[in-house]
Every structure is written in structure tokens, then in C-alpha cells.
Design an enzyme around this catalytic site. Structure first.
Site, PDB file in Angstrom:
ATOM      1  CG  ASP A  30      48.005 -76.810 -32.422  1.00  0.00           C
ATOM      2  OD1 ASP A  30      47.693 -75.681 -32.012  1.00  0.00           O
ATOM      3  OD2 ASP A  30      48.294 -77.754 -31.646  1.00  0.00           O
ATOM      4  CB  ILE A  31      52.453 -79.812 -31.591  1.00  0.00           C
ATOM      5  CG1 ILE A  31      53.437 -80.967 -31.582  1.00  0.00           C
ATOM      6  CG2 ILE A  31      51.929 -79.508 -30.197  1.00  0.00           C
ATOM      7  CD1 ILE A  31      54.735 -80.660 -30.861  1.00  0.00           C
ATOM      8  CG  ASN A  87      42.133 -69.467 -27.247  1.00  0.00           C
ATOM      9  OD1 ASN A  87      40.959 -69.275 -27.544  1.00  0.00           O
ATOM     10  ND2 ASN A  87      42.732 -70.629 -27.480  1.00  0.00           N
ATOM     11  CB  VAL A  96      51.822 -70.454 -26.615  1.00  0.00           C
ATOM     12  CG1 VAL A  96      53.140 -69.889 -27.130  1.00  0.00           C
ATOM     13  CG2 VAL A  96      51.927 -71.975 -26.468  1.00  0.00           C
ATOM     14  CG  HIS A 100      48.716 -68.704 -30.873  1.00  0.00           C
ATOM     15  ND1 HIS A 100      49.269 -68.228 -29.698  1.00  0.00           N
ATOM     16  CD2 HIS A 100      47.795 -69.623 -30.499  1.00  0.00           C
ATOM     17  CE1 HIS A 100      48.720 -68.834 -28.673  1.00  0.00           C
ATOM     18  NE2 HIS A 100      47.804 -69.684 -29.130  1.00  0.00           N
ATOM     19  CG  HIS A 102      44.052 -71.729 -32.154  1.00  0.00           C
ATOM     20  ND1 HIS A 102      44.637 -72.926 -31.815  1.00  0.00           N
ATOM     21  CD2 HIS A 102      44.258 -70.912 -31.096  1.00  0.00           C
ATOM     22  CE1 HIS A 102      45.167 -72.834 -30.605  1.00  0.00           C
ATOM     23  NE2 HIS A 102      44.949 -71.617 -30.144  1.00  0.00           N
TER      24      HIS A 102
HETATM   25  P1  5GP Z   1      46.616 -71.572 -26.929  1.00  0.00           P
HETATM   26  O1  5GP Z   1      46.199 -72.601 -25.914  1.00  0.00           O
HETATM   27  O2  5GP Z   1      47.680 -70.653 -26.365  1.00  0.00           O
HETATM   28  O3  5GP Z   1      45.485 -70.824 -27.548  1.00  0.00           O
HETATM   29  O4  5GP Z   1      47.260 -72.382 -28.124  1.00  0.00           O
HETATM   30  C1  5GP Z   1      48.570 -72.833 -28.136  1.00  0.00           C
HETATM   31  C2  5GP Z   1      48.657 -73.906 -29.186  1.00  0.00           C
HETATM   32  O5  5GP Z   1      50.022 -74.129 -29.470  1.00  0.00           O
HETATM   33  C3  5GP Z   1      48.058 -75.234 -28.745  1.00  0.00           C
HETATM   34  O6  5GP Z   1      47.017 -75.611 -29.628  1.00  0.00           O
HETATM   35  C4  5GP Z   1      49.250 -76.186 -28.775  1.00  0.00           C
HETATM   36  O7  5GP Z   1      48.909 -77.479 -29.229  1.00  0.00           O
HETATM   37  C5  5GP Z   1      50.207 -75.489 -29.717  1.00  0.00           C
HETATM   38  N1  5GP Z   1      51.605 -75.769 -29.451  1.00  0.00           N
HETATM   39  C6  5GP Z   1      52.227 -75.698 -28.227  1.00  0.00           C
HETATM   40  N2  5GP Z   1      53.527 -76.001 -28.360  1.00  0.00           N
HETATM   41  C7  5GP Z   1      53.741 -76.270 -29.672  1.00  0.00           C
HETATM   42  C8  5GP Z   1      54.903 -76.655 -30.415  1.00  0.00           C
HETATM   43  O8  5GP Z   1      56.007 -76.801 -29.897  1.00  0.00           O
HETATM   44  N3  5GP Z   1      54.738 -76.843 -31.753  1.00  0.00           N
HETATM   45  C9  5GP Z   1      53.530 -76.668 -32.371  1.00  0.00           C
HETATM   46  N4  5GP Z   1      53.483 -76.880 -33.690  1.00  0.00           N
HETATM   47  N5  5GP Z   1      52.412 -76.312 -31.695  1.00  0.00           N
HETATM   48  C10 5GP Z   1      52.524 -76.120 -30.358  1.00  0.00           C
END
Ligand code: 5GP
Length: 122
Positions: A30-31, A87, A96, A100, A102
Site C-alpha cells: 500500500d502506498i 472495505n 478505490v 482489494h 488489505h
Molecule cells: P480503500 O480505502 O479503498 O479501502 O483502500 C485503498 C487503498 O489503496 C488505500 O490504502 C491507499 O493507500 C491505496 N492506494 C491508493 N492509490 C494507490 C496507488 O497508486 N498505489 C498503491 N500502492 N496504493 C494505493
């Protein structure tokens, strides 16, 4: 569904720190990590949310958990323990729209997970 940043990662159009890849799934760091170890496991098939998982997706969605456990084990964190979270939509904190898993590890994890963004929605 519209393309997300994760499709670009699958297609190697933008870089990611990839931990595992096969024909069905990809795992990458995760970024914006929320724990010492925080990576995401995604299906290569773009499925927007858990609500959009079809019967035909059972194999790939189950596979995500297998990949999570395999990578955690390779990182030496399986015995100590870890958390997987998926989520869904706004109240679930999804940002996103490509499902995915986590995977968080490397420290004791509090419960429930809570973010400032979700606090605003209460
Ligand atoms: P969500 O909030 O949808 O459950 O999680 C999305 C996750 O994707 C977040 O933890 C966010 O940091 C990660 N993320 C968003 N954009 C990128 C990216 O471009 N690269 C990577 N490696 N992670 C990303």
C-alpha cells in the site's frame, strides 16, 4: 465499471512494489501504509465492490485470502498474526473501486478500524 488506478498497476502502466503475482491476482505494498506491513491483494479482474462479486467470481475471491496468507507467511508474520479487511462503499471507507484485500501486520492492531473520513460521516 470505469478503470481505476489498480488497473494501471496490473498493466504495469504505473509502478508498484509487487510482492506476488499470478494469473488471477496481484499483491503489492500500500502506498500509504497503516501498519509496519500493509499490502493489498487484488483480483486482475476488475470488480468494483463486494456487492458486485458474482457467483462466477467465487474462485478468484477465495484466492485473494490464499495469496494474503502466503505472502504474510513469506514475510514471517503468520504466527504473530495479521488482519485482512475489505472495505465496501462510502460507509465502509472504500476509496478505490476495484476490490482489494488489505493485509496489515507487524504490530498489535486496534479494533475497530477508524478513520477521520468515516468520523465525518457519522
Ligand atoms: P480503500 O480505502 O479503498 O479501502 O483502500 C485503498 C487503498 O489503496 C488505500 O490504502 C491507499 O493507500 C491505496 N492506494 C491508493 N492509490 C494507490 C496507488 O497508486 N498505489 C498503491 N500502492 N496504493 C494505493
Amino acid at each position: 465499471m470505469s478503470e481505476t488506478i489498480f488497473t494501471k498497476i496490473i498493466n504495469k502502466e504505473i509502478p508498484a512494489d509487487i510482492l506476488y503475482e499470478d494469473e488471477l491476482a496481484l499483491a503489492f505494498k500500500d502506498i500509504s501504509p497503516r501498519a509496519p506491513i500493509h499490502f493489498l491483494v487484488i483480483p486482475k479482474k476488475p470488480i468494483a465492490t463486494i456487492n458486485d462479486i458474482g457467483e462466477e467470481d467465487r474462485e478468484v475471491v477465495g484466492h485473494l485470502s490464499w495469496v494474503a496468507a502466503k505472502v504474510v507467511s513469506e514475510l514471517g508474520e503468520a504466527e504473530q498474526g495479521f488482519r485482512t479487511v475489505m472495505n465496501c462503499n462510502e460507509f465502509g471507507g472504500q476509496t478505490v473501486y476495484h476490490i482489494h484485500l488489505h493485509v496489515l501486520a507487524g504490530k498489535p492492531l486496534g479494533w475497530p478500524p477508524y478513520t477521520e473520513k468515516l468520523k465525518e460521516l457519522e
